[in-house]
Write a protein that holds these residues in place. Structure first.
Motif, PDB file in Angstrom:
ATOM      1  N   VAL A  73       0.837  -1.211   0.000  1.00 52.77           N
ATOM      2  CA  VAL A  73       0.000   0.000   0.000  1.00 52.77           C
ATOM      3  C   VAL A  73       0.868   1.255   0.000  1.00 52.77           C
ATOM      4  CG1 VAL A  73      -1.779   1.265   1.259  1.00 52.77           C
ATOM      5  CG2 VAL A  73      -1.853  -1.233   1.173  1.00 52.77           C
ATOM      6  N   ALA A  74       1.968   1.252   0.736  1.00 57.67           N
ATOM      7  CA  ALA A  74       2.816   2.440   0.820  1.00 57.67           C
ATOM      8  C   ALA A  74       3.514   2.736  -0.500  1.00 57.67           C
ATOM      9  CB  ALA A  74       3.851   2.257   1.931  1.00 57.67           C
ATOM     10  N   LEU A  75       3.866   1.699  -1.256  1.00 57.68           N
ATOM     11  CA  LEU A  75       4.561   1.905  -2.522  1.00 57.68           C
ATOM     12  C   LEU A  75       3.620   2.219  -3.678  1.00 57.68           C
ATOM     13  CD1 LEU A  75       7.235  -0.949  -2.373  1.00 57.68           C
ATOM     14  CD2 LEU A  75       7.609   1.505  -2.034  1.00 57.68           C
ATOM     15  N   PHE A  76       2.351   1.954  -3.497  1.00 61.10           N
ATOM     16  CA  PHE A  76       1.406   2.165  -4.589  1.00 61.10           C
ATOM     17  C   PHE A  76       1.375   3.609  -5.086  1.00 61.10           C
ATOM     18  CE2 PHE A  76      -2.818   3.037  -6.302  1.00 61.10           C
ATOM     19  CZ  PHE A  76      -2.918   2.055  -7.283  1.00 61.10           C
ATOM     20  N   PRO A  77       1.314   4.630  -4.226  1.00 57.54           N
ATOM     21  CA  PRO A  77       1.317   6.010  -4.741  1.00 57.54           C
ATOM     22  C   PRO A  77       2.569   6.361  -5.531  1.00 57.54           C
ATOM     23  CG  PRO A  77       0.613   5.958  -2.453  1.00 57.54           C
ATOM     24  CD  PRO A  77       1.146   4.591  -2.759  1.00 57.54           C
ATOM     25  N   LEU A  78       3.698   5.739  -5.212  1.00 57.87           N
ATOM     26  CA  LEU A  78       4.920   6.033  -5.946  1.00 57.87           C
ATOM     27  C   LEU A  78       4.863   5.488  -7.369  1.00 57.87           C
ATOM     28  CD1 LEU A  78       7.567   5.210  -3.183  1.00 57.87           C
ATOM     29  CD2 LEU A  78       6.576   7.428  -3.770  1.00 57.87           C
ATOM     30  N   GLY A  79       4.143   4.407  -7.559  1.00 66.41           N
ATOM     31  CA  GLY A  79       4.066   3.804  -8.884  1.00 66.41           C
ATOM     32  C   GLY A  79       2.928   4.316  -9.728  1.00 66.41           C
ATOM     33  N   VAL A  80       1.954   4.990  -9.137  1.00 66.05           N
ATOM     34  CA  VAL A  80       0.796   5.467  -9.899  1.00 66.05           C
ATOM     35  C   VAL A  80       0.807   6.993  -9.980  1.00 66.05           C
ATOM     36  CG1 VAL A  80      -1.721   5.443 -10.074  1.00 66.05           C
ATOM     37  CG2 VAL A  80      -0.519   3.446  -9.205  1.00 66.05           C
ATOM     38  N   SER A  81       0.389   7.630  -8.913  1.00 68.37           N
ATOM     39  CA  SER A  81       0.336   9.095  -8.882  1.00 68.37           C
ATOM     40  C   SER A  81       0.071   9.530  -7.454  1.00 68.37           C
ATOM     41  CB  SER A  81      -0.762   9.618  -9.803  1.00 68.37           C
ATOM     42  OG  SER A  81      -0.940  11.013  -9.629  1.00 68.37           O
ATOM     43  N   PRO A  82       0.671  10.633  -7.023  1.00 65.41           N
ATOM     44  CA  PRO A  82       0.401  11.120  -5.665  1.00 65.41           C
ATOM     45  C   PRO A  82      -0.834  12.009  -5.564  1.00 65.41           C
ATOM     46  CG  PRO A  82       2.124  12.433  -6.660  1.00 65.41           C
ATOM     47  CD  PRO A  82       1.750  11.386  -7.673  1.00 65.41           C
ATOM     48  N   ARG A  83      -1.611  12.142  -6.625  1.00 64.92           N
ATOM     49  CA  ARG A  83      -2.788  13.014  -6.589  1.00 64.92           C
ATOM     50  C   ARG A  83      -3.820  12.488  -5.606  1.00 64.92           C
ATOM     51  NH1 ARG A  83      -5.418  13.579 -12.043  1.00 64.92           N
ATOM     52  NH2 ARG A  83      -4.723  11.422 -12.302  1.00 64.92           N
ATOM     53  N   PRO A  84      -4.241  13.307  -4.657  1.00 63.38           N
ATOM     54  CA  PRO A  84      -5.169  12.827  -3.615  1.00 63.38           C
ATOM     55  C   PRO A  84      -6.477  12.286  -4.162  1.00 63.38           C
ATOM     56  CG  PRO A  84      -4.198  14.913  -2.974  1.00 63.38           C
ATOM     57  CD  PRO A  84      -3.802  14.689  -4.404  1.00 63.38           C
ATOM     58  N   GLU A  85      -7.062  12.943  -5.174  1.00 60.64           N
ATOM     59  CA  GLU A  85      -8.354  12.496  -5.687  1.00 60.64           C
ATOM     60  C   GLU A  85      -8.244  11.120  -6.357  1.00 60.64           C
ATOM     61  OE1 GLU A  85      -6.369  15.231  -8.678  1.00 60.64           O
ATOM     62  OE2 GLU A  85      -6.810  15.246  -6.533  1.00 60.64           O
ATOM     63  N   LEU A  86      -7.128  10.859  -7.039  1.00 57.70           N
ATOM     64  CA  LEU A  86      -6.937   9.551  -7.669  1.00 57.70           C
ATOM     65  C   LEU A  86      -6.699   8.475  -6.616  1.00 57.70           C
ATOM     66  CD1 LEU A  86      -6.578   7.780 -10.168  1.00 57.70           C
ATOM     67  CD2 LEU A  86      -4.163   8.447 -10.209  1.00 57.70           C
ATOM     68  N   ALA A  96      -7.704   8.497  -3.523  1.00 54.77           N
ATOM     69  CA  ALA A  96      -8.942   8.246  -2.783  1.00 54.77           C
ATOM     70  C   ALA A  96      -9.870   7.318  -3.552  1.00 54.77           C
ATOM     71  CB  ALA A  96      -9.640   9.567  -2.484  1.00 54.77           C
ATOM     72  N   THR A  97      -9.873   7.435  -4.885  1.00 50.36           N
ATOM     73  CA  THR A  97     -10.714   6.566  -5.707  1.00 50.36           C
ATOM     74  C   THR A  97     -10.218   5.125  -5.703  1.00 50.36           C
ATOM     75  OG1 THR A  97     -11.232   8.445  -7.151  1.00 50.36           O
ATOM     76  CG2 THR A  97     -11.663   6.245  -8.010  1.00 50.36           C
ATOM     77  N   LEU A  98      -8.898   4.971  -5.748  1.00 52.69           N
ATOM     78  CA  LEU A  98      -8.314   3.635  -5.836  1.00 52.69           C
ATOM     79  C   LEU A  98      -8.070   2.982  -4.477  1.00 52.69           C
ATOM     80  CD1 LEU A  98      -5.639   4.294  -8.614  1.00 52.69           C
ATOM     81  CD2 LEU A  98      -7.923   3.332  -8.896  1.00 52.69           C
ATOM     82  N   ALA A  99      -8.155   3.753  -3.392  1.00 51.72           N
ATOM     83  CA  ALA A  99      -7.788   3.254  -2.064  1.00 51.72           C
ATOM     84  C   ALA A  99      -8.531   1.995  -1.648  1.00 51.72           C
ATOM     85  CB  ALA A  99      -7.990   4.360  -1.025  1.00 51.72           C
ATOM     86  N   PRO A 100      -9.866   1.897  -1.802  1.00 50.63           N
ATOM     87  CA  PRO A 100     -10.543   0.668  -1.353  1.00 50.63           C
ATOM     88  C   PRO A 100      -9.998  -0.587  -2.020  1.00 50.63           C
ATOM     89  CG  PRO A 100     -12.145   2.400  -1.785  1.00 50.63           C
ATOM     90  CD  PRO A 100     -10.834   2.900  -2.292  1.00 50.63           C
ATOM     91  N   GLY A 101      -9.819  -0.533  -3.333  1.00 44.81           N
ATOM     92  CA  GLY A 101      -9.307  -1.701  -4.034  1.00 44.81           C
ATOM     93  C   GLY A 101      -7.880  -2.031  -3.666  1.00 44.81           C
ATOM     94  N   VAL A 102      -7.049  -0.995  -3.517  1.00 41.93           N
ATOM     95  CA  VAL A 102      -5.636  -1.215  -3.196  1.00 41.93           C
ATOM     96  C   VAL A 102      -5.498  -1.876  -1.828  1.00 41.93           C
ATOM     97  CG1 VAL A 102      -3.443  -0.068  -2.719  1.00 41.93           C
ATOM     98  CG2 VAL A 102      -4.839   0.656  -4.651  1.00 41.93           C
ATOM     99  N   VAL A 103      -6.182  -1.341  -0.829  1.00 38.94           N
ATOM    100  CA  VAL A 103      -6.077  -1.881   0.521  1.00 38.94           C
ATOM    101  C   VAL A 103      -6.597  -3.311   0.565  1.00 38.94           C
ATOM    102  CG1 VAL A 103      -6.867  -1.625   2.899  1.00 38.94           C
ATOM    103  CG2 VAL A 103      -6.180   0.391   1.597  1.00 38.94           C
ATOM    104  N   TRP A 104      -7.695  -3.572  -0.117  1.00 41.60           N
ATOM    105  CA  TRP A 104      -8.277  -4.906  -0.063  1.00 41.60           C
ATOM    106  C   TRP A 104      -7.445  -5.931  -0.818  1.00 41.60           C
ATOM    107  CZ3 TRP A 104     -11.510  -8.020   2.307  1.00 41.60           C
ATOM    108  CH2 TRP A 104     -12.411  -7.471   3.222  1.00 41.60           C
ATOM    109  N   VAL A 105      -6.898  -5.556  -1.961  1.00 40.35           N
ATOM    110  CA  VAL A 105      -6.038  -6.490  -2.695  1.00 40.35           C
ATOM    111  C   VAL A 105      -4.788  -6.801  -1.885  1.00 40.35           C
ATOM    112  CG1 VAL A 105      -4.566  -6.739  -4.734  1.00 40.35           C
ATOM    113  CG2 VAL A 105      -6.895  -5.898  -4.977  1.00 40.35           C
ATOM    114  N   ALA A 106      -4.209  -5.779  -1.261  1.00 37.41           N
ATOM    115  CA  ALA A 106      -3.022  -6.003  -0.435  1.00 37.41           C
ATOM    116  C   ALA A 106      -3.350  -6.898   0.757  1.00 37.41           C
ATOM    117  CB  ALA A 106      -2.459  -4.666   0.048  1.00 37.41           C
TER     118      ALA A 106
END
Length: 215
Positions: free
Chosen positions: A26-39, A41-51
């Protein structure tokens, strides 16, 4: 359960590794995608659950392997009492040591990914209800592959399709909360899945252990 907790505390790496994996993904995900808060926030549920799903899958691979290698599993299988209660205690202890830390860390990681405040509490409840189901389903696959030297890939093939409903409802209910939609029905469904899995899985695990061990 006391025995299982004691044995697990003597192997701290088995407790730390899933949590470390969960946090790092989860911590490395923003580094590989984008640090934009709105993006994020949209992807957070899926990222946390997949991890969380992958971390649980990582932990259940060796759930019965140590007992199998030491011969304790063989003694348990030949004992006159039913396997249901010992397996249930093992699953409960495993979740307490590996799943509960994921539950505690999930809100913090959701906050780090800019998840809306109203969704963070729902994320905590959803992971609390969903991780026991993931452990119970994973234990069935671990029981069937316990006698294989390299059963990790086969375990993944067996249990990942069964993980999909938990992943869909778990990530979906957090997304609903972020949008301000009602979530009680989906949380109730996750709770029902948890109760059903912990009620039925011990019997399925016991049967899988007997099949794998030839007893």
């Amino acid at each position: 359960m006391q025995r299982e907790l004691l044995l697990a505390w003597r192997r701290p790496a088995e407790i730390i590794n899933p949590l470390f994996f969960f946090v790092m993904v989860v911590a490395l995900f923003p580094l590989g995608v984008s640090p934009r808060p709105e993006l994020l926030a949209t992807l957070a549920p899926g990222v946390v659950w997949v991890a969380a799903l992958l971390a649980v899958l990582l932990s259940v691979d060796g759930l019965f392997r140590a007992d199998h290698d030491s011969g304790a599993l063989e003694q348990l299988l030949t004992a006159p009492q039913s396997l249901y209660v010992p397996v249930l205690a093992k699953l409960a202890a495993h979740w307490m040591l590996t799943g509960l830390p994921l539950v505690v860390m999930a809100p913090l990681l959701g906050y780090m990914l800019h998840l809306p405040e109203q969704a963070i509490g729902v994320l905590f409840i959803a992971v609390l209800l969903g991780t026991p189901t993931l452990v119970a389903i994973g234990a069935i696959g671990a029981a069937l592959t316990v006698s294989l030297r390299s059963g990790g890939i086969l375990l993944s093939l067996l249990v990942l399709p069964l993980y999909v409903p938990v992943l869909v409802f778990g990530a979906g209910v957090v997304s609903y909360a972020a949008k301000g939609l009602p979530v009680s029905g989906v949380l109730a469904l996750l709770g029902a899945m948890m109760l059903a899995s912990f009620t039925l899985a011990p019997a399925a695990v016991a049967a899988g252990l007997r099949i794998s061990s030839g007893n």
